[in-house]
Design a protein around this motif. Sequence first.
Motif, PDB file in Angstrom:
ATOM      1  N   GLN A  46       0.832  -1.206   0.000  1.00  0.00           N
ATOM      2  CA  GLN A  46       0.000   0.000   0.000  1.00  0.00           C
ATOM      3  C   GLN A  46       0.865   1.254   0.000  1.00  0.00           C
ATOM      4  OE1 GLN A  46      -2.823   0.034   3.203  1.00  0.00           O
ATOM      5  NE2 GLN A  46      -3.715   1.983   2.596  1.00  0.00           N
ATOM      6  N   GLY A  49       1.930   2.137  -3.341  1.00  0.00           N
ATOM      7  CA  GLY A  49       0.878   2.370  -4.330  1.00  0.00           C
ATOM      8  C   GLY A  49       0.467   1.120  -5.073  1.00  0.00           C
ATOM      9  N   TYR A  51      -1.880  -1.154  -4.914  1.00  0.00           N
ATOM     10  CA  TYR A  51      -3.135  -1.390  -4.206  1.00  0.00           C
ATOM     11  C   TYR A  51      -3.717  -2.779  -4.422  1.00  0.00           C
ATOM     12  CZ  TYR A  51      -2.961   3.610  -3.299  1.00  0.00           C
ATOM     13  OH  TYR A  51      -2.580   4.866  -2.890  1.00  0.00           O
ATOM     14  N   ALA A  54      -1.763  -5.026  -2.245  1.00  0.00           N
ATOM     15  CA  ALA A  54      -2.097  -4.747  -0.844  1.00  0.00           C
ATOM     16  C   ALA A  54      -3.432  -5.385  -0.476  1.00  0.00           C
ATOM     17  CB  ALA A  54      -2.140  -3.244  -0.606  1.00  0.00           C
ATOM     18  N   LEU A  55      -4.422  -5.232  -1.344  1.00  0.00           N
ATOM     19  CA  LEU A  55      -5.742  -5.822  -1.073  1.00  0.00           C
ATOM     20  C   LEU A  55      -5.652  -7.339  -0.956  1.00  0.00           C
ATOM     21  CD1 LEU A  55      -8.191  -3.736  -3.292  1.00  0.00           C
ATOM     22  CD2 LEU A  55      -8.074  -3.795  -0.785  1.00  0.00           C
ATOM     23  N   ASN A  77      -7.527  -0.301   6.673  1.00  0.00           N
ATOM     24  CA  ASN A  77      -6.593  -0.134   5.556  1.00  0.00           C
ATOM     25  C   ASN A  77      -7.236  -0.493   4.224  1.00  0.00           C
ATOM     26  OD1 ASN A  77      -4.365   0.967   6.852  1.00  0.00           O
ATOM     27  ND2 ASN A  77      -3.635  -1.027   7.514  1.00  0.00           N
ATOM     28  N   ILE A  81      -7.723   2.054   0.851  1.00  0.00           N
ATOM     29  CA  ILE A  81      -7.439   1.759  -0.558  1.00  0.00           C
ATOM     30  C   ILE A  81      -8.648   2.075  -1.428  1.00  0.00           C
ATOM     31  CG2 ILE A  81      -6.956  -0.100  -2.213  1.00  0.00           C
ATOM     32  CD1 ILE A  81      -5.150  -1.325  -0.009  1.00  0.00           C
ATOM     33  N   TYR A  82      -9.822   1.626  -1.009  1.00  0.00           N
ATOM     34  CA  TYR A  82     -11.013   1.919  -1.804  1.00  0.00           C
ATOM     35  C   TYR A  82     -11.257   3.427  -1.894  1.00  0.00           C
ATOM     36  CZ  TYR A  82     -12.243  -2.958  -2.359  1.00  0.00           C
ATOM     37  OH  TYR A  82     -12.236  -4.279  -2.722  1.00  0.00           O
ATOM     38  N   SER A  84      -8.949   5.772  -1.752  1.00  0.00           N
ATOM     39  CA  SER A  84      -7.918   6.300  -2.656  1.00  0.00           C
ATOM     40  C   SER A  84      -8.285   6.088  -4.113  1.00  0.00           C
ATOM     41  CB  SER A  84      -6.571   5.632  -2.387  1.00  0.00           C
ATOM     42  OG  SER A  84      -6.104   5.951  -1.113  1.00  0.00           O
ATOM     43  N   ASN A  85      -9.009   4.999  -4.373  1.00  0.00           N
ATOM     44  CA  ASN A  85      -9.410   4.690  -5.747  1.00  0.00           C
ATOM     45  C   ASN A  85     -10.752   5.311  -6.117  1.00  0.00           C
ATOM     46  OD1 ASN A  85      -7.111   3.188  -6.289  1.00  0.00           O
ATOM     47  ND2 ASN A  85      -8.022   1.288  -5.553  1.00  0.00           N
TER      48      ASN A  85
END
Length: 174
Positions: A46, A49, A51, A54-55, A77, A81-82, A84-85
């Motif tokens: 994460q 970047g 993602y 990371a997920l 966390n 991520i969601y 950020s997207n």
Amino acid sequence: MGRSQRNDNFIDKTFTIVADILLKILPASKQEKQAFFYYRDGMSAQSEGEYAEALENYYEALQLEEDPYDRSYILYNIGLIYSSNGEYLQALEYYHQALELNLNLPQALNNIAVIYHYQGVKASKKQNLEIAKGLFDKAAEYWRQAIKLAPNNYIEAQNWLKTTGRLTSENFFN
């Protein structure tokens, strides 16, 4: 090769070494250790970047982790991520799941408020003023909760609450 073996960042390397030492000396089951390794690799991905990676790691950690407190941070966390997207509905879902497990996460409350505020601004620009007001009120509700937990944080939110009349002694201290 695991993410921890290909990290070039000094801080990440240091964290990995310290975490590995702690895992060796602290009593933890194999499953707990495995969950932590996935979580650590998720955080590393994460921060770079990555993602999707990371997920994947966070979802693996969720499958293994049983401790509600630790699960709350994994869920938080995932929400980051969601968010950020730009996938705000999914982000809200994960933030709320994190809060169900750990009510003491002011950062999740803050992020929920940020999403509602952002949506309120969008509605306001489209002249949907009633919808905007409802979204701003929701943002205020979550920011007040976050500020109660972390009074020295979220200064911008406190200022926004004051300037919009949403931070008064009766609605903040009750």
